[in-house]
Scaffold this active site. Structure first.
Site: not given
Length: 246
Positions: A177, A81
């Protein structure tokens, strides 16, 4: 009438049941009900559905998101996905006694808190988006996790300027991040999603079919008129049918 809001966090883990249970446990608070937990090992993604009073649901979404960001390392993630980060998307949906604008404010508030607590870059999409080009989730997810570092690099060119930087959290690439990826919060109407198996080996064909039938729609141009035949007078082609949005 009591206000009821739904929230559907999608986390980027669908195989580690212990991790999933720990993340869901963070959302089990008074005033918020965990309606469903749906892991998918192929997608390596779990869809969690919460519902209840706006305040408790927002707090549950915050706690769940923080737990997911602490536990999921996107540097080792793989799945079928598309995804941008550990909490890939977390929409708030108005159900009863609450407006879309209220949900947009909830989403922005939770997004800001999650970014502050975790140091993760956080984007806001849907009705609470800060710019029209940021409203569509696919625009913010463009390039997925693997393209995020380039987006957050000063001279990166992966994304259009309006969608490149997060709304909250670091504006440049950091160790956090790299670990969490980008997390996305927003507000939207109720969405019905389903999967269809297509007997077609070419993934491009399957993607085109998905583009045609999904709710965001696509303009389908009519086919060109057939060419005239012979050397005689060619009858004028009938006017093309109107374009249709599918």
């Amino acid at each position: 009438m009591n206000a009821i809001v739904e929230c559907v966090p999608n986390i980027s883990e669908g195989r580690d049941s212990g991790l999933i249970e720990a993340v869901v446990a963070a959302a089990r608070i008074d005033g918020c009900t965990v309606l469903s937990v749906e892991p998918d090992s192929d997608y390596n993604r779990t869809v969690i559905t919460l519902a209840g009073q706006p305040g408790p649901v927002a707090e549950a979404a915050r706690a769940l998101s923080v737990e997911a960001i602490h536990r999921i390392d996107m540097r080792t993630h793989s799945g079928e996905h598309p995804r941008l980060g550990a909490v890939d998307v977390c929409p708030f949906i108005p159900i009863q006694g609450i407006t879309m604008e209220d949900c947009a404010r909830l989403a922005a508030d939770v997004a800001e808190k999650v970014a502050s607590e975790t140091g993760a870059p956080v984007f806001v999409y849907g009705e609470g988006a800060s710019h029209p080009t940021r409203k569509k989730l696919s625009n913010l997810r463009k390039g997925e996790y693997e393209g995020l570092e380039d987006r957050m690099t000063e001279d990166g060119a992966t994304n259009h300027t309006d969608t490149r930087r997060p709304d909250f959290g670091p504006k440049h690439w950091t160790d956090q991040a790299a670990r969490s990826g980008g997390c996305t919060f927003g507000a939207r109407p109720v969405l019905i999603a389903y999967n269809v198996n297509i007997p077609e080996p070419d993934a491009a064909v399957a993607k085109m079919i998905g583009t045609l039938v999904r709710g965001s729609g696509r303009i389908v141009a009519p086919p060109p008129p057939p060419p005239g035949g012979g050397g005689g007078v060619v009858s004028p082609a009938p006017p093309p049918p109107p374009q249709a949005t599918i």
